[in-house]
Scaffold this motif. Structure first.
Motif, PDB file in Angstrom:
ATOM      1  N   LEU A  44      40.385 119.501  48.451  1.00 39.06           N
ATOM      2  CA  LEU A  44      41.021 119.757  49.744  1.00 39.06           C
ATOM      3  C   LEU A  44      41.520 118.455  50.366  1.00 39.06           C
ATOM      4  O   LEU A  44      40.997 117.371  50.073  1.00 39.06           O
ATOM      5  CB  LEU A  44      40.041 120.480  50.659  1.00 39.06           C
ATOM      6  CG  LEU A  44      39.582 121.851  50.123  1.00 39.06           C
ATOM      7  CD1 LEU A  44      38.564 122.481  51.068  1.00 39.06           C
ATOM      8  CD2 LEU A  44      40.764 122.779  49.910  1.00 39.06           C
ATOM      9  N   PRO A  45      42.534 118.533  51.209  1.00 41.05           N
ATOM     10  CA  PRO A  45      43.117 117.326  51.808  1.00 41.05           C
ATOM     11  C   PRO A  45      42.061 116.453  52.498  1.00 41.05           C
ATOM     12  O   PRO A  45      41.198 116.952  53.220  1.00 41.05           O
ATOM     13  CB  PRO A  45      44.113 117.889  52.833  1.00 41.05           C
ATOM     14  CG  PRO A  45      44.486 119.241  52.291  1.00 41.05           C
ATOM     15  CD  PRO A  45      43.219 119.747  51.645  1.00 41.05           C
ATOM     16  N   GLY A  46      42.135 115.162  52.207  1.00 46.36           N
ATOM     17  CA  GLY A  46      41.242 114.183  52.815  1.00 46.36           C
ATOM     18  C   GLY A  46      39.848 114.136  52.206  1.00 46.36           C
ATOM     19  O   GLY A  46      38.996 113.391  52.683  1.00 46.36           O
ATOM     20  N   GLN A  47      39.591 114.904  51.151  1.00 46.29           N
ATOM     21  CA  GLN A  47      38.248 114.985  50.582  1.00 46.29           C
ATOM     22  C   GLN A  47      38.118 114.386  49.185  1.00 46.29           C
ATOM     23  O   GLN A  47      37.045 114.449  48.592  1.00 46.29           O
ATOM     24  CB  GLN A  47      37.799 116.457  50.546  1.00 46.29           C
ATOM     25  CG  GLN A  47      37.617 117.074  51.899  1.00 46.29           C
ATOM     26  CD  GLN A  47      36.512 116.383  52.689  1.00 46.29           C
ATOM     27  OE1 GLN A  47      35.456 116.055  52.154  1.00 46.29           O
ATOM     28  NE2 GLN A  47      36.762 116.138  53.956  1.00 46.29           N
ATOM     29  N   SER A 127      26.026 123.736  47.181  1.00 51.64           N
ATOM     30  CA  SER A 127      27.290 124.172  46.587  1.00 51.64           C
ATOM     31  C   SER A 127      28.243 124.666  47.670  1.00 51.64           C
ATOM     32  O   SER A 127      29.443 124.363  47.639  1.00 51.64           O
ATOM     33  CB  SER A 127      27.043 125.279  45.557  1.00 51.64           C
ATOM     34  OG  SER A 127      28.260 125.726  45.006  1.00 51.64           O
ATOM     35  N   ALA A 128      27.707 125.395  48.644  1.00 53.95           N
ATOM     36  CA  ALA A 128      28.535 125.873  49.753  1.00 53.95           C
ATOM     37  C   ALA A 128      29.070 124.694  50.570  1.00 53.95           C
ATOM     38  O   ALA A 128      30.225 124.717  51.022  1.00 53.95           O
ATOM     39  CB  ALA A 128      27.726 126.819  50.640  1.00 53.95           C
ATOM     40  N   GLU A 129      28.274 123.666  50.735  1.00 52.75           N
ATOM     41  CA  GLU A 129      28.719 122.468  51.461  1.00 52.75           C
ATOM     42  C   GLU A 129      29.872 121.772  50.729  1.00 52.75           C
ATOM     43  O   GLU A 129      30.789 121.253  51.348  1.00 52.75           O
ATOM     44  CB  GLU A 129      27.554 121.486  51.665  1.00 52.75           C
ATOM     45  CG  GLU A 129      26.586 121.891  52.746  1.00 52.75           C
ATOM     46  CD  GLU A 129      27.241 121.918  54.119  1.00 52.75           C
ATOM     47  OE1 GLU A 129      27.925 120.943  54.496  1.00 52.75           O
ATOM     48  OE2 GLU A 129      27.081 122.938  54.817  1.00 52.75           O
ATOM     49  N   ARG A 130      29.804 121.783  49.384  1.00 52.27           N
ATOM     50  CA  ARG A 130      30.902 121.174  48.618  1.00 52.27           C
ATOM     51  C   ARG A 130      32.185 121.987  48.765  1.00 52.27           C
ATOM     52  O   ARG A 130      33.272 121.490  48.522  1.00 52.27           O
ATOM     53  CB  ARG A 130      30.518 121.048  47.143  1.00 52.27           C
ATOM     54  CG  ARG A 130      29.554 119.914  46.877  1.00 52.27           C
ATOM     55  CD  ARG A 130      29.394 119.615  45.407  1.00 52.27           C
ATOM     56  NE  ARG A 130      28.953 120.734  44.596  1.00 52.27           N
ATOM     57  CZ  ARG A 130      27.700 121.189  44.528  1.00 52.27           C
ATOM     58  NH1 ARG A 130      26.751 120.626  45.246  1.00 52.27           N
ATOM     59  NH2 ARG A 130      27.390 122.220  43.748  1.00 52.27           N
ATOM     60  N   GLY A 131      32.039 123.231  49.200  1.00 49.98           N
ATOM     61  CA  GLY A 131      33.206 124.064  49.467  1.00 49.98           C
ATOM     62  C   GLY A 131      34.107 123.474  50.538  1.00 49.98           C
ATOM     63  O   GLY A 131      35.290 123.802  50.615  1.00 49.98           O
ATOM     64  N   LEU A 137      38.978 126.751  41.164  1.00 42.95           N
ATOM     65  CA  LEU A 137      40.049 127.634  40.713  1.00 42.95           C
ATOM     66  C   LEU A 137      39.666 128.399  39.450  1.00 42.95           C
ATOM     67  O   LEU A 137      40.503 129.065  38.856  1.00 42.95           O
ATOM     68  CB  LEU A 137      41.336 126.829  40.472  1.00 42.95           C
ATOM     69  CG  LEU A 137      41.876 126.059  41.679  1.00 42.95           C
ATOM     70  CD1 LEU A 137      43.107 125.261  41.279  1.00 42.95           C
ATOM     71  CD2 LEU A 137      42.177 126.997  42.835  1.00 42.95           C
ATOM     72  N   GLY A 138      38.421 128.299  39.062  1.00 41.93           N
ATOM     73  CA  GLY A 138      37.949 128.987  37.863  1.00 41.93           C
ATOM     74  C   GLY A 138      37.701 128.009  36.730  1.00 41.93           C
ATOM     75  O   GLY A 138      37.897 126.802  36.864  1.00 41.93           O
TER      76      GLY A 138
END
Length: 148
Positions: A44-47, A127-131, A137-138
């Motif tokens: 994601l942008p900026g990450q 894992s949710a935090e890394r979201g 994308l699979g």
């Protein structure tokens, strides 16, 4: 006369079958090799730097544990040059020695959790935090076919 023709025809079939049998019994021209998993990641942008930090720490530790356990052969992080819409920014490739059973996967996950001082629940939360940093994308799984 019919008996002679039948015997000749039968002999011809047996001779032909004898010539074909070695070809049919021939070994395959390849053997199964290692198993490769390619995970597709859109950062994601900026990450980007944050996600690369996670890969360089926790993800790398997990892969190194897999190598020490004889499960992982090698691993790679590939960047996509000039990704188009829908293409991943990164591809995480892990080469496994072979397929694993569910029991083997669970045993390895327990070792990972112990190494990272986490439980299945806290691993899910992480894992949710890394979201916030990436979108998965699979993944695609391949098996190498080694030509003889």
């Amino acid at each position: 006369m019919r008996t002679i023709k039948t015997l000749v025809a039968g002999a011809a079939i047996l001779i032909a079958a004898a010539q074909i049998a070695p070809a049919m019994a021939q070994e395959s021209s390849y053997r199964p090799g290692t198993v490769w998993n390619a995970g597709r990641i859109d950062v994601l942008p900026g990450q980007f730097e944050n996600y690369m930090d996670w890969l360089a720490t926790s993800w790398k530790k997990i892969q190194e544990l897999g190598k020490a356990e004889g499960i992982v052969v090698d691993y790679h992080v590939l960047a996509t040059n000039n990704p188009r819409a829908g293409e991943p920014d990164l591809i995480l490739i892990v080469e496994y020695k072979d397929y694993q059973t569910t029991a083997q996967q669970e045993a390895f996950n327990k070792k990972v959790n112990a190494m990272l001082s986490q439980t299945d629940r806290t691993a899910g939360t992480a894992s949710a935090e890394r979201g916030k940093m990436r979108e998965q994308l699979g993944s695609i799984e391949y098996q190498e076919l080694i030509l003889k």
